[in-house]
Scaffold this motif. Structure first.
Motif, PDB file in Angstrom:
ATOM      1  N   GLY A 114       5.370   9.545  -0.543  1.00 13.17           N
ATOM      2  CA  GLY A 114       5.228   9.255  -1.970  1.00 13.17           C
ATOM      3  C   GLY A 114       3.770   9.380  -2.386  1.00 13.17           C
ATOM      4  O   GLY A 114       2.925   9.789  -1.584  1.00 13.17           O
ATOM      5  N   PRO A 115       3.469   9.011  -3.636  1.00 17.83           N
ATOM      6  CA  PRO A 115       2.103   9.168  -4.123  1.00 17.83           C
ATOM      7  C   PRO A 115       1.145   8.250  -3.355  1.00 17.83           C
ATOM      8  O   PRO A 115       1.523   7.164  -2.929  1.00 17.83           O
ATOM      9  N   THR A 116      -0.062   8.705  -3.153  1.00 16.48           N
ATOM     10  CA  THR A 116      -1.049   7.941  -2.377  1.00 16.48           C
ATOM     11  C   THR A 116      -1.849   7.022  -3.289  1.00 16.48           C
ATOM     12  O   THR A 116      -2.416   7.463  -4.280  1.00 16.48           O
ATOM     13  N   SER A 117      -1.903   5.739  -2.921  1.00 19.55           N
ATOM     14  CA  SER A 117      -2.627   4.772  -3.746  1.00 19.55           C
ATOM     15  C   SER A 117      -4.028   4.525  -3.190  1.00 19.55           C
ATOM     16  O   SER A 117      -4.298   4.755  -2.009  1.00 19.55           O
ATOM     17  N   VAL A 118      -4.902   4.017  -4.075  1.00 19.26           N
ATOM     18  CA  VAL A 118      -6.226   3.586  -3.636  1.00 19.26           C
ATOM     19  C   VAL A 118      -6.090   2.416  -2.647  1.00 19.26           C
ATOM     20  O   VAL A 118      -6.894   2.259  -1.740  1.00 19.26           O
ATOM     21  N   GLY A 119      -5.031   1.625  -2.819  1.00 19.57           N
ATOM     22  CA  GLY A 119      -4.788   0.511  -1.901  1.00 19.57           C
ATOM     23  C   GLY A 119      -4.592   0.986  -0.467  1.00 19.57           C
ATOM     24  O   GLY A 119      -5.075   0.358   0.477  1.00 19.57           O
ATOM     25  N   LEU A 120      -3.908   2.099  -0.293  1.00 21.99           N
ATOM     26  CA  LEU A 120      -3.729   2.639   1.059  1.00 21.99           C
ATOM     27  C   LEU A 120      -5.086   3.051   1.633  1.00 21.99           C
ATOM     28  O   LEU A 120      -5.350   2.886   2.826  1.00 21.99           O
ATOM     29  N   THR A 164       0.840  -1.207   0.000  1.00 20.39           N
ATOM     30  CA  THR A 164       0.000   0.000   0.000  1.00 20.39           C
ATOM     31  C   THR A 164       0.875   1.257   0.000  1.00 20.39           C
ATOM     32  O   THR A 164       0.427   2.321  -0.397  1.00 20.39           O
ATOM     33  N   LEU A 165       2.109   1.116   0.502  1.00 19.71           N
ATOM     34  CA  LEU A 165       3.101   2.176   0.318  1.00 19.71           C
ATOM     35  C   LEU A 165       4.148   1.608  -0.642  1.00 19.71           C
ATOM     36  O   LEU A 165       4.415   0.406  -0.635  1.00 19.71           O
ATOM     37  N   GLU A 166       4.720   2.482  -1.446  1.00 14.59           N
ATOM     38  CA  GLU A 166       5.646   2.019  -2.471  1.00 14.59           C
ATOM     39  C   GLU A 166       6.802   1.236  -1.847  1.00 14.59           C
ATOM     40  O   GLU A 166       7.449   1.715  -0.915  1.00 14.59           O
ATOM     41  N   MET A 224     -11.235   6.949   8.151  1.00 14.51           N
ATOM     42  CA  MET A 224     -10.142   6.220   8.812  1.00 14.51           C
ATOM     43  C   MET A 224      -8.935   7.141   8.976  1.00 14.51           C
ATOM     44  O   MET A 224      -8.389   7.652   8.004  1.00 14.51           O
ATOM     45  N   THR A 225      -8.524   7.320  10.226  1.00 12.47           N
ATOM     46  CA  THR A 225      -7.489   8.328  10.469  1.00 12.47           C
ATOM     47  C   THR A 225      -6.106   7.856  10.038  1.00 12.47           C
ATOM     48  O   THR A 225      -5.249   8.663   9.727  1.00 12.47           O
ATOM     49  N   GLN A 226      -5.888   6.539  10.008  1.00 16.45           N
ATOM     50  CA  GLN A 226      -4.551   6.083   9.618  1.00 16.45           C
ATOM     51  C   GLN A 226      -4.248   6.453   8.168  1.00 16.45           C
ATOM     52  O   GLN A 226      -3.112   6.760   7.816  1.00 16.45           O
ATOM     53  N   PHE A 227      -5.284   6.432   7.335  1.00 12.50           N
ATOM     54  CA  PHE A 227      -5.083   6.842   5.942  1.00 12.50           C
ATOM     55  C   PHE A 227      -4.613   8.287   5.886  1.00 12.50           C
ATOM     56  O   PHE A 227      -3.668   8.615   5.170  1.00 12.50           O
ATOM     57  N   LYS A 228      -5.267   9.129   6.651  1.00 11.62           N
ATOM     58  CA  LYS A 228      -4.864  10.542   6.662  1.00 11.62           C
ATOM     59  C   LYS A 228      -3.420  10.673   7.127  1.00 11.62           C
ATOM     60  O   LYS A 228      -2.616  11.373   6.519  1.00 11.62           O
TER      61      LYS A 228
END
Ligand code: ATP
Ligand code: MG
Length: 332
Positions: A120-126, A47-49, A107-111
Motif C-alpha cells: 500500500g502507500p508508504t507513510s512518513v510514519g513507516l 505505520t502500515l495501513e 534503514m533497510t527495513q524501510f526499504k
C-alpha cells in the motif's frame, strides 16, 4: 537486575511459531533475571495501513492475552500497550529532530517494507518507525534489548541517538546493548524454507499459535522437506528438515543430537507426525488460557492499565528530564 525492553506488533490475529521461538519464549525466560518491560506496540502497527480500527483494537487485546498465556507474568514484568503510554510518541518527536534525514534513509527495513508486494502507500510514519523504536527503548533506560538480525540496524540507531542526546544535553539516557538470548532461533517458512516464517507469506507455511490443532497438523504434514530420507540437521543441505528439528527442540527441550538419535532409522513422515503432536500439545493450554483471558476483556484491560501506570512512572521521569534539557517550559 538489568532492565530489558521488548515490543511486538499487534498486526495479526495470532502470533506464529517464529515469533514464539525467536522472541516470545525469551520474553518468558528473561523475566527470571531481568527487570522486564514488554509492550504491544500498536503505534508501530499503524505505520502500515490497518484494515479496521475494531480489528486493531481486538488484535491488541489478543496479543496481550497470548503473551500472558505464554507465561509473561503481569505481576512480575511491566506489560503494557504502547498507545496507553503517551511518552512514547512525545519522546519520538524529540528524537526525530535529532535524526539526520540521510541517517533514517539508510534503514533497510524501510526499504523492505515500503517496496513489499501489497504494502500500500508508504507513510512518513513507516520512515520514522526506527526513531519511535528508539524512544520505546530509551524511555525505560533499558540496558538490554533482545534483537534478531533484522533489528540490529535499528538498535545501532538507538545507541547513536542516545549518545548524541547525552553528548549535547548531558547524560540522560542509558545506551542499550544488543542482547542475544540463549535459545533464540530463526524459524523458516514451512513452504519456503529459504525464507523466515512470517505472517506476510501465504498462510500454509506459517503456524499460528492460535491455529486449530487440525490446521497445525496439516501445515506440518505438508511442510516442504528435502531430498534424502535421514532425519539429520544440516542447515545448508536440508533446511526444511533442520527447521522441523529446530521447532521440535524448542518445544520438547531435546537437543538436536538427541532428536537425531531418536529419529535414527525413521523417516520424515515420523518426524512430522511427532512434531505435530508435540506442537499441538504444547499449544493447547496456551490457546485455552488465551480464550479465558479474552472472555473477560474488562479484567484484561485492568491488567494492562496497571502495566501502563507502572510504565508511565518510569517513562514520565525520563521524558521530564528530556523536556527540561531540551529547553521546554515546565509542565503547565
Ligand atoms: P513481518 O513479516 O510483518 O515483519 P513477522 O511475522 O516477521 O512480521 P514481526 O512482528 O516482525 O513478525 O516479529 C516479531 C518478533 O518475532 C521479532 O522479534 C522478530 O525478530 C521475531 N520473529 C519474526 N519472525 C521470526 C522467525 N521466522 N524466526 C524467528 N524470529 C522471528
Ligand atoms: Mg518482521
Amino acid at each position: 537486575l538489568p532492565r530489558v525492553l521488548s515490543g511486538i506488533q499487534p498486526t495479526a490475529d495470532s502470533f506464529h511459531l517464529g515469533n514464539y521461538v525467536g522472541a516470545l519464549r525469551q520474553w518468558v525466560s528473561m523475566q527470571e533475571d531481568h527487570d522486564a518491560f514488554y509492550c504491544v506496540v500498536d503505534l508501530h502497527a499503524i505505520t502500515l495501513e490497518q484494515p479496521d480500527p475494531a480489528v486493531l483494537r481486538q488484535r491488541t487485546l489478543v496479543s496481550a492475552a497470548q503473551l500472558i498465556a505464554l507465561g509473561v507474568d503481569p505481576a512480575r514484568s511491566t506489560l503494557f500497550v504502547q498507545s496507553q503510554v503517551p511518552e512514547h510518541a512525545q519522546l519520538a518527536w524529540v528524537l526525530q529532530c535529532l535524526t539526520g534525514f540521510g541517517e533514517a534513509s539508510r534503514m533497510t527495513q524501510f526499504k523492505d517494507k515500503s517496496t513489499r508486494e501489497g504494502a500500500g502507500p508508504t507513510s512518513v510514519g513507516l520512515f520514522t518507525y526506527p526513531v519511535l523504536q528508539a524512544a520505546d527503548i530509551l524511555l525505560y533506560q533499558a540496558h538490554r534489548v533482545p534483537v534478531g538480525e533484522d533489528q540490529r540496524q535499528h538498535l545501532e540507531l538507538t545507541r547513536d541517538l542516545a549518545g548524541r542526546f547525552n553528548g549535547r544535553y548531558g547524560e540522560t539516557f542509558t545506551v542499550p546493548e544488543a542482547y542475544i538470548p540463549a535459545g533464540a532461533a530463526k524459524i523458516l517458512d514451512l513452504q519456503s524454507p529459504d525464507k523466515k516464517m512470517s505472517k506476510s507469506l501465504p498462510p500454509a507455511g506459517c503456524v499460528n499459535l492460535l491455529d486449530d490443532p487440525k490446521v497445525t497438523a496439516k501445515k506440518i504434514r505438508s511442510a516442504v522437506t528435502d531430498t534424502g530420507r535421514e532425519v539429520v540437521a544440516d542447515p545448508e543441505g536440508k533446511p526444511g528438515v533442520t527447521n522441523l528439528l529446530t521447532i521440535h527442540s524448542a518445544f520438547s527441550g531435546q537437543s538436536t543430537a538427541q532428536l537425531e538419535e531418536h529419529f535414527a532409522g525413521r523417516g520424515y513422515g515420523d518426524l512430522k507426525k511427532e512434531l505435530a503432536e508435540v506442537v499441538t500439545e504444547a499449544l493447547a493450554p496456551v490457546q485455552q488460557r488465551t480464550a479465558e483471558l479474552l472472555a473477560d476483556p474488562a479484567e484484561l484491560e485492568r491488567l494492562l492499565a496497571g502495566g501502563a501506570a507502572r510504565a508511565r512512572e518510569v517513562a514520565g521521569r525520563t521524558l521530564a528530564a528530556v523536556y527540561e534539557r531540551v529547553g521546554f517550559l515546565p509542565p503547565a
